[in-house]
Design a protein around this motif. Sequence first.
Motif, PDB file in Angstrom:
ATOM      1  N   GLY A  50      90.214  49.885  12.945  1.00 20.30           N
ATOM      2  CA  GLY A  50      89.514  48.698  13.441  1.00 20.30           C
ATOM      3  C   GLY A  50      88.603  48.982  14.626  1.00 20.30           C
ATOM      4  N   ASP A  51      88.867  50.067  15.354  1.00 22.38           N
ATOM      5  CA  ASP A  51      87.996  50.449  16.469  1.00 22.38           C
ATOM      6  C   ASP A  51      86.688  51.047  15.962  1.00 22.38           C
ATOM      7  OD1 ASP A  51      90.027  49.722  18.246  1.00 22.38           O
ATOM      8  OD2 ASP A  51      90.864  51.756  18.251  1.00 22.38           O
ATOM      9  N   VAL A  52      86.722  51.574  14.752  1.00 27.20           N
ATOM     10  CA  VAL A  52      85.582  52.294  14.191  1.00 27.20           C
ATOM     11  C   VAL A  52      84.823  51.452  13.176  1.00 27.20           C
ATOM     12  CG1 VAL A  52      84.930  54.359  12.864  1.00 27.20           C
ATOM     13  CG2 VAL A  52      86.780  54.489  14.520  1.00 27.20           C
ATOM     14  N   MET A  53      85.543  50.600  12.447  1.00 26.42           N
ATOM     15  CA  MET A  53      84.947  49.845  11.346  1.00 26.42           C
ATOM     16  C   MET A  53      84.706  48.389  11.704  1.00 26.42           C
ATOM     17  SD  MET A  53      84.713  51.994   8.795  1.00 26.42           S
ATOM     18  CE  MET A  53      84.548  50.975   7.366  1.00 26.42           C
ATOM     19  N   LYS A  54      83.615  47.851  11.158  1.00 26.81           N
ATOM     20  CA  LYS A  54      83.353  46.412  11.201  1.00 26.81           C
ATOM     21  C   LYS A  54      83.883  45.829   9.897  1.00 26.81           C
ATOM     22  CE  LYS A  54      78.841  46.668  13.437  1.00 26.81           C
ATOM     23  NZ  LYS A  54      77.436  46.342  13.288  1.00 26.81           N
ATOM     24  N   ILE A  59      80.449  50.946   9.628  1.00 25.97           N
ATOM     25  CA  ILE A  59      80.888  51.644  10.837  1.00 25.97           C
ATOM     26  C   ILE A  59      80.185  51.035  12.045  1.00 25.97           C
ATOM     27  CG2 ILE A  59      80.931  53.885  11.999  1.00 25.97           C
ATOM     28  CD1 ILE A  59      80.977  55.145   9.178  1.00 25.97           C
ATOM     29  N   ASN A  60      80.961  50.774  13.099  1.00 25.58           N
ATOM     30  CA  ASN A  60      80.402  50.235  14.342  1.00 25.58           C
ATOM     31  C   ASN A  60      79.353  51.172  14.921  1.00 25.58           C
ATOM     32  OD1 ASN A  60      82.043  47.932  14.457  1.00 25.58           O
ATOM     33  ND2 ASN A  60      83.688  49.069  15.448  1.00 25.58           N
ATOM     34  N   ASN A  61      78.488  50.636  15.752  1.00 25.59           N
ATOM     35  CA  ASN A  61      77.499  51.453  16.452  1.00 25.59           C
ATOM     36  C   ASN A  61      78.048  52.018  17.755  1.00 25.59           C
ATOM     37  OD1 ASN A  61      75.442  51.095  14.549  1.00 25.59           O
ATOM     38  ND2 ASN A  61      74.904  49.116  15.434  1.00 25.59           N
ATOM     39  N   LYS A  86      78.704  59.297  12.246  1.00 25.67           N
ATOM     40  CA  LYS A  86      78.944  58.248  11.258  1.00 25.67           C
ATOM     41  C   LYS A  86      79.147  58.836   9.868  1.00 25.67           C
ATOM     42  CE  LYS A  86      76.729  54.273  13.356  1.00 25.67           C
ATOM     43  NZ  LYS A  86      75.787  53.188  13.137  1.00 25.67           N
ATOM     44  N   VAL A  87      78.424  59.898   9.551  1.00 22.57           N
ATOM     45  CA  VAL A  87      78.569  60.548   8.246  1.00 22.57           C
ATOM     46  C   VAL A  87      79.982  61.108   8.091  1.00 22.57           C
ATOM     47  CG1 VAL A  87      77.778  62.482   6.814  1.00 22.57           C
ATOM     48  CG2 VAL A  87      76.113  61.067   8.043  1.00 22.57           C
ATOM     49  N   TYR A  88      80.490  61.780   9.129  1.00 21.08           N
ATOM     50  CA  TYR A  88      81.845  62.340   9.075  1.00 21.08           C
ATOM     51  C   TYR A  88      82.893  61.236   8.961  1.00 21.08           C
ATOM     52  CZ  TYR A  88      80.117  66.971  10.328  1.00 21.08           C
ATOM     53  OH  TYR A  88      79.471  68.181  10.333  1.00 21.08           O
ATOM     54  N   ILE A  89      82.710  60.165   9.707  1.00 27.20           N
ATOM     55  CA  ILE A  89      83.656  59.050   9.657  1.00 27.20           C
ATOM     56  C   ILE A  89      83.657  58.434   8.266  1.00 27.20           C
ATOM     57  CG2 ILE A  89      84.152  56.722  10.521  1.00 27.20           C
ATOM     58  CD1 ILE A  89      83.000  57.683  13.248  1.00 27.20           C
ATOM     59  N   ASP A  90      82.476  58.220   7.714  1.00 26.11           N
ATOM     60  CA  ASP A  90      82.357  57.619   6.387  1.00 26.11           C
ATOM     61  C   ASP A  90      83.027  58.492   5.333  1.00 26.11           C
ATOM     62  OD1 ASP A  90      81.366  55.517   4.680  1.00 26.11           O
ATOM     63  OD2 ASP A  90      79.870  56.955   3.960  1.00 26.11           O
TER      64      ASP A  90
END
Length: 95
Positions: A50-54, A59-61, A86-90
């Motif tokens: 939840g800290d990373v995703m909307k 992904i949050n900015n 963001k690419v790595y998180i995704d």
Amino acid sequence: MASLPLSKDDFQAVKAFFARGIYGKRNVLIFVLGTYTGFRISEILSLRIGDVMKYEGKINNRLTVEKSHMKGKKGSRTVIIHPNLKVYIDEYLKD
């Protein structure tokens, strides 16, 4: 690539080292998060999806670590999420 404390080749070598094993993807994400944000390992480990995703899987900015997880606990810290991060998180969240 953003200005990193490692050369591009060193970054790739360390990333390849962390990619080994059954927890490779997680380890790579932790390494890349630390490299792009400057967060300490305890701060990274305090993060939740939840800290990373909307909502809607975006992904949050920005990424914020609350003061309760910061060294000294004096204040929270927010950083802008680099597009490469963001690419790595995704990629990680797709698994």
